[in-house]
Design an enzyme around this catalytic site. Structure first.
Site, mmCIF file in Angstrom:
data_model
loop_
_atom_site.group_PDB
_atom_site.id
_atom_site.type_symbol
_atom_site.label_atom_id
_atom_site.label_comp_id
_atom_site.label_asym_id
_atom_site.label_seq_id
_atom_site.Cartn_x
_atom_site.Cartn_y
_atom_site.Cartn_z
ATOM 1 N N ALA A 10 17.195 0.354 -3.637
ATOM 2 C CA ALA A 10 16.730 1.325 -4.860
ATOM 3 C C ALA A 10 15.983 0.123 -5.662
ATOM 4 C CB ALA A 10 17.932 1.837 -5.654
ATOM 5 N N HIS A 51 -3.829 1.992 -1.883
ATOM 6 C CA HIS A 51 -4.943 1.350 -2.889
ATOM 7 C C HIS A 51 -4.470 1.116 -4.285
ATOM 8 C CE1 HIS A 51 -5.338 5.381 -4.648
ATOM 9 N NE2 HIS A 51 -6.267 4.716 -5.489
#
Length: 179
Positions: A122, A65
């Site tokens: 990464a 969210h």
């Protein structure tokens, strides 16, 4: 091991760092043989499914969210508006496919599905779903290759032929090799 609050099962081969934060654990389904490293945050408010063998590096954020737009739109009234009625409130479950790897500092945003066997570099910001066996890098994350291209260098090894996580890929490779 790890107690899976979503399925009420103990995952003997799964490890979750003591510094990782799992929010709404009942909505986070982590399969066995997974690893979640230090200082990562998994926001399970709208559901996370992590399939077998997934490795999540340090300082990774998996979010289901976001209120960054809704807070601005609603201002002080944000807190008084029901979550489901908030304009601009983003939500969506996240699914991470089997034997995928998410590198240190990466961020996975709401509604994303990462296909099995993928490698998220990464620091990548994954803001849309990616197919199986994807190599993703950058901000925003972009598919820059396929892990199958990396793995095929090992497919002639009998040990790998007997242990690779996706037997269909080995079968297909060997069948194409015989043609």
């Amino acid at each position: 091991g790890h107690w899976n609050s979503a399925t009420l099962q103990f995952r003997r081969l799964t490890r979750v760092s003591s510094t990782a934060l799992l929010m709404d654990k009942k909505n986070i389904n982590i399969a066995d043989n997974c690893w979640i490293w230090h200082h990562s945050i998994l926001d399970g408010s709208n559901g996370i499914e992590i399939e077998e063998g997934v490795q999540i590096g340090a300082w990774v954020g998996v979010f289901t969210h976001s209120s960054h737009t809704a807070v601005r739109l609603h201002g002080r009234e944000y807190i008084n508006i029901d979550r489901d009625s908030r304009v601009g409130y983003t939500r969506g479950a996240v699914k991470i496919g089997a034997y995928s790897f998410i590198g240190a500092g990466a961020c996975v945003l709401p509604g994303v599905e990462i296909g099995k066997g993928s490698l998220i570099g990464a620091g990548a910001v994954v803001n849309k779903s990616v197919p199986e066996f994807s190599i993703v890098q950058g901000n925003p994350g972009r598919v820059v290759g396929s892990t199958l291209d990396l793995d095929k260098a090992y497919f002639d090894d009998p040990l790998i032929q007997g242990s690779y996580f996706d037997a269909e890929q080995i079968k297909s490779y060997l069948a194409n090799k015989l043609k």
